[in-house]
Design a protein around this motif. Structure first.
Motif, short mmCIF file in Angstrom:
data_model
loop_
_atom_site.label_atom_id
_atom_site.label_comp_id
_atom_site.label_asym_id
_atom_site.label_seq_id
_atom_site.Cartn_x
_atom_site.Cartn_y
_atom_site.Cartn_z
N CYS A 1 91.71 107.01 86.92
CA CYS A 1 91.62 105.80 86.10
C CYS A 1 90.68 104.81 86.79
O CYS A 1 90.24 105.03 87.91
N TYR A 2 90.39 103.71 86.10
CA TYR A 2 89.67 102.62 86.77
C TYR A 2 90.50 101.36 86.68
O TYR A 2 91.28 101.16 85.74
N CYS A 3 90.35 100.51 87.69
CA CYS A 3 91.17 99.30 87.79
C CYS A 3 90.54 98.16 87.01
O CYS A 3 89.36 97.84 87.18
N THR A 4 91.34 97.51 86.17
CA THR A 4 90.82 96.44 85.32
C THR A 4 90.73 95.10 86.02
O THR A 4 90.42 94.09 85.37
N ASN A 5 90.97 95.05 87.34
CA ASN A 5 90.74 93.77 88.02
C ASN A 5 89.27 93.41 88.09
O ASN A 5 88.90 92.32 88.51
N VAL A 6 88.41 94.32 87.64
CA VAL A 6 86.97 94.01 87.53
C VAL A 6 86.71 93.04 86.38
O VAL A 6 85.66 92.39 86.34
N HIS A 7 87.67 92.90 85.47
CA HIS A 7 87.51 92.03 84.31
C HIS A 7 88.20 90.69 84.56
O HIS A 7 89.33 90.65 85.05
N PRO A 8 87.58 89.57 84.19
CA PRO A 8 88.12 88.26 84.55
C PRO A 8 89.23 87.72 83.65
O PRO A 8 89.78 86.68 83.96
N ALA A 9 89.55 88.35 82.54
CA ALA A 9 90.50 87.77 81.59
C ALA A 9 91.89 87.63 82.21
O ALA A 9 92.37 88.54 82.89
N ILE B 1 94.43 108.57 91.19
CA ILE B 1 93.19 108.09 91.80
C ILE B 1 92.67 106.95 90.94
O ILE B 1 92.37 107.14 89.76
N GLU B 2 92.57 105.77 91.53
CA GLU B 2 92.17 104.57 90.81
C GLU B 2 90.83 104.07 91.37
O GLU B 2 90.76 103.63 92.52
N VAL B 3 89.79 104.20 90.59
CA VAL B 3 88.49 103.67 90.99
C VAL B 3 88.57 102.15 90.97
O VAL B 3 88.90 101.55 89.94
N GLU B 4 88.28 101.51 92.11
CA GLU B 4 88.51 100.07 92.20
C GLU B 4 87.29 99.36 92.79
O GLU B 4 87.31 98.83 93.90
N THR B 5 86.21 99.34 92.03
CA THR B 5 85.04 98.55 92.40
C THR B 5 85.09 97.26 91.60
O THR B 5 84.64 97.21 90.46
N TYR B 6 85.67 96.23 92.21
CA TYR B 6 85.86 94.95 91.51
C TYR B 6 84.70 93.99 91.75
O TYR B 6 84.69 92.86 91.23
N THR B 7 83.70 94.43 92.51
CA THR B 7 82.66 93.53 93.02
C THR B 7 81.37 93.58 92.21
O THR B 7 80.34 93.06 92.67
N TRP B 8 81.38 94.17 91.03
CA TRP B 8 80.14 94.31 90.26
C TRP B 8 79.41 92.99 90.08
O TRP B 8 78.19 92.91 90.20
N GLN B 9 80.17 91.91 89.80
CA GLN B 9 79.52 90.63 89.48
C GLN B 9 78.96 89.92 90.71
O GLN B 9 78.19 88.97 90.57
N VAL B 10 79.34 90.37 91.91
CA VAL B 10 78.85 89.70 93.12
C VAL B 10 77.92 90.59 93.94
O VAL B 10 77.51 90.22 95.05
N LEU B 11 77.59 91.76 93.42
CA LEU B 11 76.59 92.58 94.09
C LEU B 11 75.24 91.85 94.12
O LEU B 11 74.93 91.08 93.21
N PRO B 12 74.42 92.09 95.14
CA PRO B 12 73.05 91.57 95.08
C PRO B 12 72.37 92.03 93.79
O PRO B 12 72.63 93.14 93.30
N ASP B 13 71.52 91.19 93.26
CA ASP B 13 70.92 91.46 91.94
C ASP B 13 70.33 92.86 91.83
O ASP B 13 70.49 93.53 90.81
N ARG B 14 69.67 93.31 92.87
CA ARG B 14 68.98 94.60 92.76
C ARG B 14 69.93 95.79 92.77
O ARG B 14 69.52 96.92 92.51
N HIS B 15 71.22 95.54 93.04
CA HIS B 15 72.21 96.62 93.03
C HIS B 15 73.07 96.61 91.77
O HIS B 15 73.93 97.48 91.62
N ARG B 16 72.88 95.66 90.90
CA ARG B 16 73.74 95.55 89.71
C ARG B 16 73.24 96.44 88.59
O ARG B 16 72.08 96.84 88.55
#
Length: 361
Positions: A5-13, A323-338
């Protein structure tokens, strides 16, 4: 059986209508992109939302129906952040309230109630991840006793739950239970292992420089269970003195990015955040940085990700696996990595599905 699964803490709502909008915007397109009939979620709910759902069976049934209609299934929950996880500055506040605070117990009990009604009928048990007691300071013997009493109270709730729910304590650098070794030593003599085990976050594990295979073996040898694995990758750099500019790109103001340096003599040096590390650590040995980077897209040299730690863990963890994919940092990655969030989440899940030989539920 493996559940991905993926973790929804990546979403701000942080309200129910907003959560459903986020799922429509991201989770449903991810499921469609993957061609899956059902997509697993690791649901994060802010404390107020969890309390409202726990108080209303009607609201829980409505949410379950909304999820079913979208082909989404909650197979685990993340109850580490209490709220405000996408504030402009989170840093140390993510470790509050601690397990000494009755609000932490209440929130977790609410999540038990919610997960019990959302968990699909064909899933044997659900895990709820939580913080490793709290930030390391201040922490006293009295705090230890208070936290243990709260966990004992939660265990009574778990024993009475109609569905099989387990708590997963998640070691994190800088906390009272900093490493897996700390967590095993604290939990093993104190908790009921039928109901309380570990959440093994592979980014955190990598940052500690612990051996992945021996770490997994130490958990099971102590009679504890890995309730779930959070599939995540840290930043690694072999020569931090030659990569200061590249590392500085990842120093951002929202989240804490703990750093560990493996010194030439084998000791592990510590800094609580990346800016501090850039100022204080000698840089004579490799660094690992607590910054969750996308599983499928390792950063450019001289940086790299610690996906090797993740793959070693997944080939070692025994039996039934969440297994929970938990990349919550998408919005704070350096621009060239987004990249586009739907594309990114789908690519991470596809990478995990292919590399780890697991099935999307």
């Amino acid at each position: 059986m493996t559940r991905l699964c993926y973790c929804t803490n990546v979403h701000p709502a942080e309200d129910l209508d907003g959560i459903l909008r986020q799922l429509d915007t991201y989770a449903v397109p991810v499921r469609e992109k993957l061609g899956a009939d059902r997509l697993g979620l690791g649901l994060w709910l802010a404390a107020d939302v969890a309390a409202g759902l726990a108080a209303s069976g009607t609201a829980r049934r409505r949410l379950r129906a909304e999820l079913d209609a979208r082909g989404l299934a909650v197979i685990t929950m993340n109850a580490f952040p209490y709220g405000g996880f996408h504030a402009d500055v989170v840093k140390l506040s993510v470790y509050e309230p601690r397990w000494t605070d009755p609000r932490r117990l209440r929130y977790t009990v609410d999540c038990v109630t919610v997960l019990g009604d959302l968990l699909p009928d064909d899933v044997a048990y659900g895990g709820i991840s939580t913080l490793p007691l709290g930030w390391r300071e201040p922490w006293t013997a009295e705090d230890d006793s208070a936290a243990l009493a709260s966990l004992a109270s939660l265990t009574r709730t778990l024993r009475s739950s109609p569905r099989r729910i387990k708590l997963a304590v998640e070691p994190e650098p800088g906390c009272v239970l900093d490493t897996v070794a700390d967590t095993v030593a604290w939990l093993a003599p104190r908790v009921d292992p039928e109901y309380i085990g570990l959440c093994l976050d592979t980014c955190h594990l990598a940052v500690s420089f612990a051996d992945p295979v021996r770490t997994v073996e130490s958990i099971t040898a102590a009679g504890l269970e890995i309730v779930k694995v959070q599939a995540s990758a840290a930043l690694h750099v072999d020569d931090p003195r030659a990569a200061r500019a590249e590392l500085a790109e990842f120093a951002e103001p929202r989240y804490l990015h703990q750093v560990r340096e493996l010194a030439p003599d084998g000791t592990v040096l510590k800094a609580d955040d990346l800016p501090e590390a850039l100022e204080t650590l000698p840089g004579e040995g490799p660094w690992r940085v607590h910054f969750h980077v996308p599983l499928h897209a390792s950063p450019d040299a001289p940086l790299r990700s610690t996906n090797d730690v993740l793959t070693q863990v997944l080939t070692t963890v025994p039996g039934d696996r969440t297994i929970e994919v938990e990349t919550y940092t998408w919005q704070v990655l350096p621009d060239r990595h987004r990249q586009d969030l739907v594309d990114g989440i789908a690519a991470e899940l596809a990478w995990a599905d292919g590399q780890l030989t697991v099935e999307v539920p």
